[in-house]
Design a protein around this motif. Structure first.
Motif, PDB file in Angstrom:
ATOM      1  N   ILE A 115       0.865  -1.178   0.000  1.00  0.00           N
ATOM      2  CA  ILE A 115       0.000   0.000   0.000  1.00  0.00           C
ATOM      3  C   ILE A 115       0.901   1.227   0.000  1.00  0.00           C
ATOM      4  O   ILE A 115       1.701   1.423   0.918  1.00  0.00           O
ATOM      5  CB  ILE A 115      -0.940   0.013   1.217  1.00  0.00           C
ATOM      6  CG1 ILE A 115      -1.860  -1.210   1.163  1.00  0.00           C
ATOM      7  CG2 ILE A 115      -1.736   1.321   1.250  1.00  0.00           C
ATOM      8  CD1 ILE A 115      -2.767  -1.353   2.358  1.00  0.00           C
ATOM      9  N   ARG A 116       0.754   2.040  -1.033  1.00  0.00           N
ATOM     10  CA  ARG A 116       1.556   3.246  -1.198  1.00  0.00           C
ATOM     11  C   ARG A 116       0.670   4.440  -0.875  1.00  0.00           C
ATOM     12  O   ARG A 116      -0.422   4.582  -1.409  1.00  0.00           O
ATOM     13  CB  ARG A 116       2.050   3.315  -2.641  1.00  0.00           C
ATOM     14  CG  ARG A 116       2.809   4.559  -2.966  1.00  0.00           C
ATOM     15  CD  ARG A 116       3.366   4.514  -4.351  1.00  0.00           C
ATOM     16  NE  ARG A 116       2.324   4.322  -5.349  1.00  0.00           N
ATOM     17  CZ  ARG A 116       2.569   4.207  -6.653  1.00  0.00           C
ATOM     18  NH1 ARG A 116       3.789   4.219  -7.098  1.00  0.00           N
ATOM     19  NH2 ARG A 116       1.573   4.064  -7.503  1.00  0.00           N
ATOM     20  N   THR A 117       1.136   5.285   0.036  1.00  0.00           N
ATOM     21  CA  THR A 117       0.375   6.480   0.395  1.00  0.00           C
ATOM     22  C   THR A 117       1.160   7.723  -0.008  1.00  0.00           C
ATOM     23  O   THR A 117       2.336   7.643  -0.338  1.00  0.00           O
ATOM     24  CB  THR A 117       0.076   6.538   1.908  1.00  0.00           C
ATOM     25  OG1 THR A 117       1.296   6.784   2.604  1.00  0.00           O
ATOM     26  CG2 THR A 117      -0.570   5.259   2.407  1.00  0.00           C
ATOM     27  N   GLU A 118       0.488   8.862   0.077  1.00  0.00           N
ATOM     28  CA  GLU A 118       1.119  10.114  -0.333  1.00  0.00           C
ATOM     29  C   GLU A 118       1.715  10.900   0.826  1.00  0.00           C
ATOM     30  O   GLU A 118       2.420  11.880   0.605  1.00  0.00           O
ATOM     31  CB  GLU A 118       0.110  10.979  -1.083  1.00  0.00           C
ATOM     32  CG  GLU A 118      -0.313  10.343  -2.394  1.00  0.00           C
ATOM     33  CD  GLU A 118      -1.304  11.195  -3.156  1.00  0.00           C
ATOM     34  OE1 GLU A 118      -1.579  12.333  -2.739  1.00  0.00           O
ATOM     35  OE2 GLU A 118      -1.798  10.714  -4.182  1.00  0.00           O
ATOM     36  N   ASN A 119       1.435  10.484   2.081  1.00  0.00           N
ATOM     37  CA  ASN A 119       2.027  11.202   3.210  1.00  0.00           C
ATOM     38  C   ASN A 119       2.186  10.272   4.411  1.00  0.00           C
ATOM     39  O   ASN A 119       1.520   9.241   4.511  1.00  0.00           O
ATOM     40  CB  ASN A 119       1.219  12.453   3.571  1.00  0.00           C
ATOM     41  CG  ASN A 119      -0.193  12.124   3.995  1.00  0.00           C
ATOM     42  OD1 ASN A 119      -0.413  11.473   5.014  1.00  0.00           O
ATOM     43  ND2 ASN A 119      -1.171  12.571   3.223  1.00  0.00           N
ATOM     44  N   ASN A 120       3.067  10.663   5.314  1.00  0.00           N
ATOM     45  CA  ASN A 120       3.383   9.838   6.479  1.00  0.00           C
ATOM     46  C   ASN A 120       2.188   9.627   7.396  1.00  0.00           C
ATOM     47  O   ASN A 120       2.053   8.564   8.012  1.00  0.00           O
ATOM     48  CB  ASN A 120       4.536  10.450   7.274  1.00  0.00           C
ATOM     49  CG  ASN A 120       5.862  10.344   6.553  1.00  0.00           C
ATOM     50  OD1 ASN A 120       6.010   9.590   5.590  1.00  0.00           O
ATOM     51  ND2 ASN A 120       6.841  11.098   6.995  1.00  0.00           N
ATOM     52  N   GLU A 121       1.334  10.609   7.504  1.00  0.00           N
ATOM     53  CA  GLU A 121       0.167  10.480   8.389  1.00  0.00           C
ATOM     54  C   GLU A 121      -0.764   9.369   7.904  1.00  0.00           C
ATOM     55  O   GLU A 121      -1.255   8.564   8.696  1.00  0.00           O
ATOM     56  CB  GLU A 121      -0.579  11.817   8.476  1.00  0.00           C
ATOM     57  CG  GLU A 121      -1.488  11.919   9.677  1.00  0.00           C
ATOM     58  CD  GLU A 121      -0.790  11.639  11.016  1.00  0.00           C
ATOM     59  OE1 GLU A 121      -1.390  10.912  11.832  1.00  0.00           O
ATOM     60  OE2 GLU A 121       0.323  12.125  11.253  1.00  0.00           O
ATOM     61  N   LYS A 122      -0.986   9.304   6.603  1.00  0.00           N
ATOM     62  CA  LYS A 122      -1.838   8.254   6.028  1.00  0.00           C
ATOM     63  C   LYS A 122      -1.156   6.891   6.180  1.00  0.00           C
ATOM     64  O   LYS A 122      -1.811   5.893   6.497  1.00  0.00           O
ATOM     65  CB  LYS A 122      -2.140   8.551   4.556  1.00  0.00           C
ATOM     66  CG  LYS A 122      -3.045   7.542   3.906  1.00  0.00           C
ATOM     67  CD  LYS A 122      -4.446   7.582   4.498  1.00  0.00           C
ATOM     68  CE  LYS A 122      -5.375   6.652   3.744  1.00  0.00           C
ATOM     69  NZ  LYS A 122      -6.689   6.554   4.354  1.00  0.00           N
ATOM     70  N   THR A 123       0.151   6.846   5.984  1.00  0.00           N
ATOM     71  CA  THR A 123       0.897   5.599   6.159  1.00  0.00           C
ATOM     72  C   THR A 123       0.717   5.099   7.589  1.00  0.00           C
ATOM     73  O   THR A 123       0.433   3.917   7.817  1.00  0.00           O
ATOM     74  CB  THR A 123       2.396   5.813   5.857  1.00  0.00           C
ATOM     75  OG1 THR A 123       2.531   6.246   4.506  1.00  0.00           O
ATOM     76  CG2 THR A 123       3.201   4.545   6.063  1.00  0.00           C
ATOM     77  N   LYS A 124       0.872   5.981   8.560  1.00  0.00           N
ATOM     78  CA  LYS A 124       0.714   5.613   9.973  1.00  0.00           C
ATOM     79  C   LYS A 124      -0.703   5.136  10.255  1.00  0.00           C
ATOM     80  O   LYS A 124      -0.903   4.132  10.956  1.00  0.00           O
ATOM     81  CB  LYS A 124       1.060   6.815  10.858  1.00  0.00           C
ATOM     82  CG  LYS A 124       1.018   6.516  12.334  1.00  0.00           C
ATOM     83  CD  LYS A 124       1.428   7.745  13.143  1.00  0.00           C
ATOM     84  CE  LYS A 124       1.330   7.440  14.631  1.00  0.00           C
ATOM     85  NZ  LYS A 124       1.674   8.604  15.440  1.00  0.00           N
ATOM     86  N   GLN A 125      -1.691   5.817   9.712  1.00  0.00           N
ATOM     87  CA  GLN A 125      -3.092   5.451   9.932  1.00  0.00           C
ATOM     88  C   GLN A 125      -3.386   4.044   9.405  1.00  0.00           C
ATOM     89  O   GLN A 125      -3.989   3.221  10.104  1.00  0.00           O
ATOM     90  CB  GLN A 125      -3.989   6.469   9.228  1.00  0.00           C
ATOM     91  CG  GLN A 125      -5.462   6.161   9.317  1.00  0.00           C
ATOM     92  CD  GLN A 125      -6.291   7.115   8.452  1.00  0.00           C
ATOM     93  OE1 GLN A 125      -5.766   7.837   7.610  1.00  0.00           O
ATOM     94  NE2 GLN A 125      -7.588   7.095   8.659  1.00  0.00           N
ATOM     95  N   VAL A 126      -2.947   3.751   8.188  1.00  0.00           N
ATOM     96  CA  VAL A 126      -3.182   2.428   7.597  1.00  0.00           C
ATOM     97  C   VAL A 126      -2.426   1.357   8.382  1.00  0.00           C
ATOM     98  O   VAL A 126      -2.975   0.295   8.699  1.00  0.00           O
ATOM     99  CB  VAL A 126      -2.760   2.425   6.111  1.00  0.00           C
ATOM    100  CG1 VAL A 126      -2.783   1.018   5.535  1.00  0.00           C
ATOM    101  CG2 VAL A 126      -3.649   3.358   5.301  1.00  0.00           C
ATOM    102  N   PHE A 127      -1.167   1.631   8.721  1.00  0.00           N
ATOM    103  CA  PHE A 127      -0.345   0.675   9.459  1.00  0.00           C
ATOM    104  C   PHE A 127      -0.989   0.329  10.803  1.00  0.00           C
ATOM    105  O   PHE A 127      -1.108  -0.844  11.165  1.00  0.00           O
ATOM    106  CB  PHE A 127       1.058   1.252   9.663  1.00  0.00           C
ATOM    107  CG  PHE A 127       2.052   0.263  10.208  1.00  0.00           C
ATOM    108  CD1 PHE A 127       2.767  -0.555   9.352  1.00  0.00           C
ATOM    109  CD2 PHE A 127       2.286   0.159  11.571  1.00  0.00           C
ATOM    110  CE1 PHE A 127       3.700  -1.467   9.842  1.00  0.00           C
ATOM    111  CE2 PHE A 127       3.204  -0.745  12.073  1.00  0.00           C
ATOM    112  CZ  PHE A 127       3.914  -1.561  11.201  1.00  0.00           C
TER     113      PHE A 127
END
Length: 135
Positions: free
Chosen positions: A79-91
């Protein structure tokens, strides 16, 4: 995730699937600035490869040193996200009743990257895309 035979797999998919090799970085090149030293025997392994299959992308690498290869874990969902906040949320959502394999951290391929197995046993790699493209 391959078990040290990533180069052979790339050659096979290139021929069998008519795949176009977009990127093929060896581990020693890709992670040379890493805080984690790469053992000499692993430096020639595939660190990251991107193959184009029609409209789809196939990413692969050899298992990294210290990460055991396990049959059944060769295929993961990225899963590729556009920002660190979204990456953290998905993780964080996926780790609920799951298992963190690699905590979110800066890597040579992403400012925020982690691996988690969800409560159903599905392995995910989640990362922030540096430039909205993969080199």
């Amino acid at each position: 995730m391959m078990n040290g035979n990533g180069k052979e797999v790339i050659q096979f998919y290139e021929k069998a699937l008519n795949a176009e090799i977009i990127s093929n970085k060896i581990l020693g090149e890709r992670c040379e600035n890493s805080d984690y030293p790469i053992p000499a025997e692993a430096k020639d392994s595939v660190g990251f490869a991107l193959l184009k299959l029609g409209d789809s992308n196939l990413m692969l690498s050899d298992s990294h040193p210290g990460q055991p290869h396990q049959v059944g874990n060769q295929v993961t969902i990225c899963i590729r996200t556009e920002n660190n906040e979204k990456t953290k949320q998905v993780f964080e959502a996926l780790q609920d009743n799951g298992q963190v394999i690699m905590p979110l951290q800066k890597t040579p391929i992403s400012p925020f990257y982690g691996i988690v197995t969800d409560k159903f046993g599905v392995m995910f790699q989640i990362y922030t895309d540096i430039q909205n493209k993969i080199e």
